[in-house]
Design a protein around this motif. Sequence first.
Motif, PDB file in Angstrom:
ATOM      1  N   VAL A   1     -18.048 -95.365  32.067  1.00 21.91           N
ATOM      2  CA  VAL A   1     -18.704 -94.857  33.273  1.00 21.91           C
ATOM      3  C   VAL A   1     -19.908 -94.019  32.873  1.00 21.91           C
ATOM      4  N   ASP A   2     -21.032 -94.418  33.369  1.00 23.55           N
ATOM      5  CA  ASP A   2     -22.271 -93.729  33.051  1.00 23.55           C
ATOM      6  C   ASP A   2     -22.585 -92.764  34.196  1.00 23.55           C
ATOM      7  N   LEU A   3     -22.480 -91.491  33.902  1.00 20.90           N
ATOM      8  CA  LEU A   3     -22.609 -90.500  34.975  1.00 20.90           C
ATOM      9  C   LEU A   3     -24.038 -90.000  35.182  1.00 20.90           C
ATOM     10  N   HIS A   4     -24.363 -89.792  36.421  1.00 25.15           N
ATOM     11  CA  HIS A   4     -25.678 -89.269  36.777  1.00 25.15           C
ATOM     12  C   HIS A   4     -25.501 -88.151  37.802  1.00 25.15           C
ATOM     13  N   HIS A   5     -26.160 -87.070  37.560  1.00 23.66           N
ATOM     14  CA  HIS A   5     -26.095 -85.967  38.524  1.00 23.66           C
ATOM     15  C   HIS A   5     -26.885 -86.317  39.770  1.00 23.66           C
ATOM     16  N   ALA A   6     -26.360 -85.918  40.885  1.00 26.40           N
ATOM     17  CA  ALA A   6     -27.074 -86.184  42.131  1.00 26.40           C
ATOM     18  C   ALA A   6     -26.545 -85.263  43.211  1.00 26.40           C
ATOM     19  N   LYS A   7     -27.182 -85.345  44.343  1.00 29.35           N
ATOM     20  CA  LYS A   7     -26.687 -84.607  45.497  1.00 29.35           C
ATOM     21  C   LYS A   7     -26.549 -85.590  46.640  1.00 29.35           C
ATOM     22  N   ASP A   8     -25.572 -85.338  47.467  1.00 26.18           N
ATOM     23  CA  ASP A   8     -25.435 -86.241  48.599  1.00 26.18           C
ATOM     24  C   ASP A   8     -26.379 -85.801  49.708  1.00 26.18           C
ATOM     25  N   SER A   9     -26.265 -86.468  50.821  1.00 30.52           N
ATOM     26  CA  SER A   9     -27.210 -86.204  51.892  1.00 30.52           C
ATOM     27  C   SER A   9     -27.120 -84.777  52.412  1.00 30.52           C
ATOM     28  N   GLU A  10     -26.001 -84.159  52.146  1.00 27.25           N
ATOM     29  CA  GLU A  10     -25.856 -82.783  52.618  1.00 27.25           C
ATOM     30  C   GLU A  10     -26.132 -81.770  51.524  1.00 27.25           C
ATOM     31  N   GLY A  11     -26.610 -82.253  50.433  1.00 24.77           N
ATOM     32  CA  GLY A  11     -26.962 -81.336  49.367  1.00 24.77           C
ATOM     33  C   GLY A  11     -25.816 -80.928  48.459  1.00 24.77           C
ATOM     34  N   VAL A  12     -24.699 -81.568  48.633  1.00 25.69           N
ATOM     35  CA  VAL A  12     -23.555 -81.236  47.794  1.00 25.69           C
ATOM     36  C   VAL A  12     -23.702 -81.915  46.432  1.00 25.69           C
ATOM     37  N   GLU A  13     -23.445 -81.158  45.411  1.00 20.36           N
ATOM     38  CA  GLU A  13     -23.539 -81.699  44.058  1.00 20.36           C
ATOM     39  C   GLU A  13     -22.475 -82.759  43.829  1.00 20.36           C
TER      40      GLU A  13
ATOM     41  N   LEU B   1     -20.049 -98.694  41.676  1.00 21.01           N
ATOM     42  CA  LEU B   1     -20.590 -97.349  41.659  1.00 21.01           C
ATOM     43  C   LEU B   1     -19.513 -96.372  42.130  1.00 21.01           C
ATOM     44  N   LEU B   2     -19.295 -95.347  41.350  1.00 24.32           N
ATOM     45  CA  LEU B   2     -18.273 -94.364  41.682  1.00 24.32           C
ATOM     46  C   LEU B   2     -18.943 -93.062  42.073  1.00 24.32           C
ATOM     47  N   ILE B   3     -18.369 -92.414  43.064  1.00 21.94           N
ATOM     48  CA  ILE B   3     -18.930 -91.145  43.495  1.00 21.94           C
ATOM     49  C   ILE B   3     -17.919 -90.051  43.197  1.00 21.94           C
ATOM     50  N   TYR B   4     -18.351 -89.063  42.459  1.00 27.11           N
ATOM     51  CA  TYR B   4     -17.451 -87.973  42.105  1.00 27.11           C
ATOM     52  C   TYR B   4     -17.968 -86.665  42.657  1.00 27.11           C
ATOM     53  N   ARG B   5     -17.040 -85.877  43.077  1.00 28.63           N
ATOM     54  CA  ARG B   5     -17.390 -84.509  43.406  1.00 28.63           C
ATOM     55  C   ARG B   5     -16.491 -83.695  42.516  1.00 28.63           C
TER      56      ARG B   5
ATOM     57  N   PHE C   1     -32.183 -92.179  45.808  1.00 20.22           N
ATOM     58  CA  PHE C   1     -31.528 -93.410  45.395  1.00 20.22           C
ATOM     59  C   PHE C   1     -30.696 -93.896  46.579  1.00 20.22           C
ATOM     60  N   TYR C   2     -30.848 -95.158  46.914  1.00 15.84           N
ATOM     61  CA  TYR C   2     -30.164 -95.671  48.102  1.00 15.84           C
ATOM     62  C   TYR C   2     -29.276 -96.864  47.783  1.00 15.84           C
TER      63      TYR C   2
ATOM     64  N   GLY D   1     -27.853 -92.531  51.034  1.00 13.80           N
ATOM     65  CA  GLY D   1     -28.886 -92.016  50.145  1.00 13.80           C
ATOM     66  C   GLY D   1     -28.378 -90.862  49.295  1.00 13.80           C
ATOM     67  N   PHE D   2     -28.881 -90.786  48.103  1.00 11.60           N
ATOM     68  CA  PHE D   2     -28.537 -89.675  47.218  1.00 11.60           C
ATOM     69  C   PHE D   2     -29.826 -89.105  46.662  1.00 11.60           C
ATOM     70  N   LYS D   3     -29.776 -87.853  46.410  1.00 12.56           N
ATOM     71  CA  LYS D   3     -30.952 -87.211  45.837  1.00 12.56           C
ATOM     72  C   LYS D   3     -30.735 -86.967  44.363  1.00 12.56           C
ATOM     73  N   LEU D   4     -31.660 -87.420  43.597  1.00 14.66           N
ATOM     74  CA  LEU D   4     -31.562 -87.153  42.168  1.00 14.66           C
ATOM     75  C   LEU D   4     -32.546 -86.065  41.790  1.00 14.66           C
ATOM     76  N   PRO D   5     -32.359 -85.528  40.621  1.00  9.79           N
ATOM     77  CA  PRO D   5     -33.196 -84.396  40.224  1.00  9.79           C
ATOM     78  C   PRO D   5     -34.677 -84.725  40.260  1.00  9.79           C
ATOM     79  N   ASN D   6     -35.028 -85.915  39.901  1.00  9.82           N
ATOM     80  CA  ASN D   6     -36.436 -86.271  39.924  1.00  9.82           C
ATOM     81  C   ASN D   6     -36.586 -87.782  39.983  1.00  9.82           C
ATOM     82  N   HIS D   7     -37.816 -88.157  40.035  1.00 10.64           N
ATOM     83  CA  HIS D   7     -38.109 -89.578  40.160  1.00 10.64           C
ATOM     84  C   HIS D   7     -37.584 -90.370  38.974  1.00 10.64           C
ATOM     85  N   ARG D   8     -37.784 -89.820  37.820  1.00 12.42           N
ATOM     86  CA  ARG D   8     -37.350 -90.546  36.632  1.00 12.42           C
ATOM     87  C   ARG D   8     -35.847 -90.772  36.641  1.00 12.42           C
TER      88      ARG D   8
END
Lengths: 286, 967
Positions: B278-290, B300-304, B327-328, B344-351
Amino acid sequence: MANMCPYGRFTHAVVRGVPETFGKAAGDDSEKGETSVDLAKAQRQFGCLTGALRQKVGLQLIEIPADPELPESWRIEDVAVIQGDTALITRPFKQQRRGEVEAVRKVVSELNLTVVEMGDSGGATLEGCDVLFTGREFFVGISSHTNHRGAEVLADTFKDFAVSTVPVCGGARLRNICSMGGPQTIIISNSEGAKKTLRMMEQLTDHHYEVLTVPEDLAANCIYIKGPSKLDFLLHRPAEECPESVSAFQKLQDYTLLPTACSEASKLGGSLSSLCLLVNRKLTYF
Amino acid sequence: MTSESGADSEAKQPRENKETEKEKGKAKAAAAAEPASPQNQPEQFPAAAGHSTPARKEQEQQEVDQVSHRSSISRLSRSPLKGVKKTKIMECKVALLDGSDFTLNLEKRARGHVLFDKICEHLNLLEKDYFGITCRDVENQKNWIDPGKELKKQIRTGPWNFAFNVKFYPPDPAQLTEDITRYYLCLQLRDDVVSGRLPCSFATHTVLGSYAVQSELGDYDPEELGSDYISELRFAPNQTKELEEKVMELHKTYKGMTPAEAEIHFLENAKKLSMYGVDLHHAKDSEGVEIMLGVCSSGLLIYRDRLRINRFAWPKILKISYKRNNFYIKIRPGEFEQFESTIGFKLPNHRAAKRLWKVCVEHHTFFRLVSPESQPKKFLSLGSKFRYSGRTQAQSRRASSMINRLAPLVERSSSKRYNMSLSLDGAPIAENHETPMKDSAAAGAAKILTKGDLITTVTTEKKAEEEKAEQEDAPTDAAETQEPTTPLRHDTKTDSEQTDFAFDGEMTATESDADDDSEMRTQDTSPPEEMLKHQTNISELKRSFLETGESSPGLTEWEKRLSSSPAHSPRGDEAPMIEPLELQDTKDEPPASEETKEEVEPKTTKAAEYLVKYVGDSVATDLASSSGLHGISPSTTMDDDVFMDGTLREVDEVAEREEIKVSPGAVRQEVYQAISDKKGTLIILKEADDKVDAEGKETGAAGEEEEPALRGEAEGGENEAVMGVEIWSPKMEANGVTQIKGTDSPKKAMASWISEVVKTEATEVVGASTKASDAPQPGEEVQTEQSKSGPSQITPPESSTTSLAVSTLGWVPSSEKGPPEPEEKVVVATETEAAPAESTGPTGCDVVEVGTKEVPVVHTETKTITYESAEVETNGDVDPGVLLSAQTITSETTSTTTTTHITKTVKGGISETRIEKRIVITGDTDIDHDQALAQAIKEAKEQHPDMSVTKVVVHKETEITPEEGED
């Protein structure tokens, strides 16, 4: 993994006697005061259950004496989650139940299990009846008694496994609507709420399970054990308690069905699985 | 290792040189390049030597990149190099999984696969598809090196330091063919465990550790090993004495176990861990939760925190895209839901968003598809649209089954080194695509001269399941047709889910797995659960097949099964909206699948008619058909596409398709000639609305609202292309994809679809009606589907693809194409469905307007040839219907810009999904436009099998006259 053998292999069962304060407990729970329970009957049923586990299934039984000070202590499932060689001592939601863990902690230590304390980390609360372990992963029902933080501690404790949170509807507890009926079989109630939970479980899992649905909620809580003799045992509620569902269990091939009454505990929200902790001390590595 | 600084490297160089000398090995490149550097020469040996030699760390090169360097030696080497060639040599340092470094010299312009291949050669690794190369970016994030791109473009700054890692963790390592492959996988996992990326319990640490020890040190032997041997190894992030003791206890019990066995045990345990692969990537959900997004083989797995809160299996995902740092994922509708939802998810940056997107695309392709999707034509453009170009797991397994060598000796002794290295490396996790690009080279960057706009028409999907089924079938047929050459293609489609990958910006590339695609289109709502089950079943099937290891050249059993399996159709229903993937479903009908011809034939019949028309037109090449501009009504478009396909195929397959189209071949030839003449030409496929004027811009304008935006973007990217006025893709790079959901009226989109036909290809216009009639033919599902859906549907997509392949390039890489073709086929099917609705227009519609100004070489004249199938009526869109959604996706490559408009409309009880694709190919004369066009069309078809080529506009500017008015 050592820990990843198919579900159902157990060698020991830990139970705790039904105290005379049975049913009166719940201290603050005024609702429960109204329910009338038959102590003697409850104890009889408890005796039948332990008898089945020991004599029919062949488990070694460890019985913790009843403690009148802890009226709900018979619900031993709530205070520990045991998987493989690790036991997580939980933090029950109700303050007055937290004393129940001590005796259990002692027993599991004596079984040489690695004991992990949930403690009061970040207000974590978790009760075992909100946890379903399938042999490959955990599902935790977020309920009034189990919170997200509690589930996190569980995930930290059992790192080998995926721990997924699922919603449970109508104030029910996860184990009241589903249980394992075999290494790859989930028995689940046919109610709307249960279906919703099941859908979520199906979405979250990487694995495949057979699903056995039963028309009555009560019937969904069973105890499956693959005994030392390699036979499949299923303890389930008898026809008197769940007339509609018994036929469903007949579908399980080559199972030894053990109808076990649990009407009194059931009145207090408990069920068959509430009454025992199952342990496997013969961990097999491969 | 990556970040070693200059000082270090400098210091090492001298030493390295010596070493190298001792060891013969130098980088091949270096050797070749520098014939005479004094110091080096003595040492240099044949290039091969370097690789083959085990000399691990030191290896080859000290050669220095001229670019960076300081040491005198390097200078020396440089000068010679320059003398000989201008190629610059760069020193690459690769951290291997055992903790050692592998150094080699590469030409500065070398692509990723060159490095990757050399590493694999050094490691003696054949099953290399699971691996990849990573490098750290400025943010110290690991990025996978794209094998098809030049290394220098992927390394912005700093030394050329890389790491060799496992990119795709096989769900069942026991299925790997060679022990050596498992060995490297073990090394990766040990590092994953020690670094904490792969969390496990104490008990698991114990077990894994004990097998690692057995593998590395062999049997427990206190005399030889000493009592403290275990502390020299690392097993866990926080290693305790207790753990070491337990490991030793277990180790004692393994006497007699071989290293390879120990590794199998290790892997059997490791693979069960929930975070395995599992390749993990930090992100935030639509409500800003990490949260954390985990990409793995199944989805795709979603972890909180540590809890899994959601999971989206690949089959559930219709589309993956990113824009800026968002990311959508578009999710297939659930059982009781009517529409798909986008999360949609928000990632730290475009890259980070792009990185995640790429990893998803790659994992989806590798694990879910039988063969890679659209990349087949790497030539031109694909650069921009990022696609996984390597082999999929299925392909890899098949290939591995062919491995026929004695098990190579695996040197496992390096444990200590490994330990050390582990601490240093810490975390090699990155994700990459390891697969070497097949043919990246060709793509090249052609200049602007030619642009081809391909517009594919969207197909309307009928919701009715039946139709879906049909559609599915159709796709399969198409696939089959294409496949004639290669069975592999079918495979690709196996999963058939479509997942679109959209890039930032404008480019939307939709991936279609055959099954899904069809499903998606057809059904707005699909029963998720069922699908899941199906999928699982299918996957099981696949596995079994895979396991059997079919390597037969023809259709593999796997393929056959796919084709034959009934299950496919159901899936088809479920299929994703946009692009039909070729799934097994498609394959259900497969019997025919092998025969591309069959499919083709039906098309061909249609084609024949069109061909005739074309012939007339084409002959005149320049003839500007009056309608040249005409948009083609959606249905028509379908037809057009078909035509195109047909023609192409005909050319290629003429013989095959015998049935109808002998004539087409002739036509094609003509077209070819015309095309060939025009090399510089731009081919613009416009939608009906847009008249395909020579000017690409106009074409782009075609009516779709979305387009404009896209164009703007595209323009930026495509500026290169002279003609390419209208380039949609904003980003030059393939990666960026933007999805635009426009309110654009579906009609426009439909009407506007114009597909570019390869010049050579000559547009074959097959009346949809004809096709429909043809449908009955052999079989191809496509045809049948068409027939079902409506008369007008066109199978063309398939045919076109094939034809394109054949005619234009005479594609050698038939295999590659193969996969795409299947996809295309699928698409076709969908289109067909759509067509029925539109059917009225289709048959008659094919009006091919070819306005070509044949201007020979003389002035920079621009010749515009437009091949359109225009159905005015269709354009009219009798029933506007209700527009549900519209989106535009643009992807750019250096030379190619692809714009995709997807419109969903509901008319009456029928929902139509129309996908219009416009492809603009811009290039200098140097570029083989025809090929480019062919590729573009292929790609388009692959993505959207159902599509038909509506319009092909060839715009040529003759070199002679510089830039004069193009038009």
